[in-house]
Write an enzyme that holds these catalytic residues in place. Structure first.
Site, PDB file in Angstrom:
ATOM      1  N   GLU A 265       0.855  -1.193   0.000  1.00  0.00           N
ATOM      2  CA  GLU A 265       0.000   0.000   0.000  1.00  0.00           C
ATOM      3  C   GLU A 265       0.885   1.234   0.000  1.00  0.00           C
ATOM      4  OE1 GLU A 265      -2.511   0.458   3.383  1.00  0.00           O
ATOM      5  OE2 GLU A 265      -3.341  -1.565   3.279  1.00  0.00           O
ATOM      6  N   GLU A 318     -14.146   5.595  -0.101  1.00  0.00           N
ATOM      7  CA  GLU A 318     -15.035   4.683   0.612  1.00  0.00           C
ATOM      8  C   GLU A 318     -15.704   5.432   1.766  1.00  0.00           C
ATOM      9  OE1 GLU A 318     -13.151   0.884   1.502  1.00  0.00           O
ATOM     10  OE2 GLU A 318     -11.801   1.186  -0.195  1.00  0.00           O
ATOM     11  N   LYS A 321     -15.606   4.394   5.775  1.00  0.00           N
ATOM     12  CA  LYS A 321     -14.387   4.396   6.578  1.00  0.00           C
ATOM     13  C   LYS A 321     -14.484   5.479   7.644  1.00  0.00           C
ATOM     14  CE  LYS A 321     -10.858   2.273   3.732  1.00  0.00           C
ATOM     15  NZ  LYS A 321      -9.515   2.441   3.144  1.00  0.00           N
ATOM     16  N   GLU A 326      -9.310   9.005   5.930  1.00  0.00           N
ATOM     17  CA  GLU A 326      -9.356   7.614   5.488  1.00  0.00           C
ATOM     18  C   GLU A 326     -10.319   7.426   4.323  1.00  0.00           C
ATOM     19  OE1 GLU A 326      -7.547   5.022   6.316  1.00  0.00           O
ATOM     20  OE2 GLU A 326      -6.340   6.203   7.720  1.00  0.00           O
TER      21      GLU A 326
END
Length: 346
Positions: A265, A318, A321, A326
């Protein structure tokens, strides 16, 4: 005879140069990988998601657990795939070989002929922690299950974060935490024997945002043209390779220099913590990773002979999250429009 291009030839030449500038060839190593998560209630279907990967010349996907519908959508796609069990399953995989056999029978065998599964990740950022002591045995049991089923070509590994290191500055001073030395030595021995990489999550963003007085933005987002950190004979102009070399130095200290580091990541958020989070910073950082591709693929000062493969974090914003930072690492919105221009459509 040498001559300057004229007319249409000149236009085509300039267009080709422009495409080279805005469309980097590949990611840092030999793959263009992007992480895929599901903490959102408005994400595209698996089929649409895989189509988006393909349209943008992304050739690898990392999932955080095996999703049956995604694996079905991946059939015949040609995308290289990384996934692993949820962290809470690791102890069972370590203590019960039958659990490892069942994992392989359930998530590998039905897909192995038409899904290019390349990596199985046993644990995501479980070092240090209560799960860490079980990782080596789980890796060993999954490897045994793969062998017993006649499956080859899949690297079984684990994913560590910077928190597994002690003294990461300068990079040569880095070592694994004392409580992890024995565990990481055992894991690295398995990785060496199976020619598997150690995966690491690398985030200059968090280091920069927590200490902007001592860490420059240019150093964090690949904009420095001169060395910022000089570590003996090694010179670092960006924080990403310095962090990767921290893991390389730590591996050397446990006699595992032949284990390659793959970045599982790396990314930069666009919102939630201004001025450190922004579209400009995120695009500069991820473009910095991408433009290290092509003929001069990214290598670190400590391992100049080894290219660094990277999975960018992450595909979609997203909305489930925790917190705006985030939620905003995604390079695409759920409606599949890009948050910023980065990839080059096929």
């Amino acid at each position: 005879m040498d001559s300057k291009p004229t007319g249409l030839v000149a236009v085509i030449s300039m267009l080709f140069l422009f495409i080279q500038i805005i469309c980097p060839a590949g990611v840092a190593g030999d793959i263009t990988g992007v992480c895929y998560g599901r903490y959102g209630n408005n994400l595209p279907s698996p089929a649409d998601t895989i189509a988006l990967y393909k349209r943008n010349n992304i050739d690898a996907i990392r999932m955080y657990e095996p999703f049956a519908d995604m694996l079905e959508a991946l059939r015949g796609s040609g995308l290289s795939v990384a996934f692993g069990p949820r962290n809470e399953a690791i102890q069972s995989l370590a203590q019960d070989p039958a659990a490892a056999t069942n994992f392989v029978a359930t998530w590998i065998l039905p897909y192995k002929n038409d899904v290019a599964i390349k990596w199985i990740t046993i644990g995501n950022e479980v070092f240090p922690g209560d799960i860490a002591p079980f990782v080596a045995a789980a890796i060993r049991n999954v490897n045994t299950a793969l062998t017993n089923y006649g499956v080859s070509g899949i690297a079984v590994t684990t994913v560590v974060a910077m928190g597994a290191l002690e003294n990461s500055y300068p990079p040569s001073a880095a070592s694994f935490l004392p409580d992890l030395t024995e565990i990481m030595t055992e894991i690295s021995s398995i990785l060496s024997q199976t020619n598997s990489p150690l995966m690491a999550n690398i985030y200059p963003y968090f280091a920069y945002a927590s200490d902007p007085k001592d860490i420059s933005l240019d150093y964090a987002v690949f904009k420095s043209n001169t060395p910022v950190v000089i570590d003996g004979d090694l010179k670092y102009s960006n924080m990403f390779v310095a962090m990767v070399d921290g893991f390389n130095a730590a591996l050397e200290k446990i006699n595992a220099r032949n284990v390659v580091v793959t970045v599982a990541e790396s990314g930069w958020p666009t919102e939630g913590n201004p001025p450190y989070t922004s579209v400009d910073n995120a695009r500069a950082y991820n473009l910095g990773l991408l433009t290290c591709g092509g003929a001069t693929r990214m290598r670190t000062p400590r391992r100049p002979e080894t290219t660094v493969d990277v999975f960018l974090f992450e595909m979609f914003r997203e909305n489930q999250k925790q917190g705006p930072v985030e939620q905003s690492f995604g390079m695409f919105s759920p409606d599949m429009t890009p948050v910023y221009t980065l990839f080059c459509p096929a």
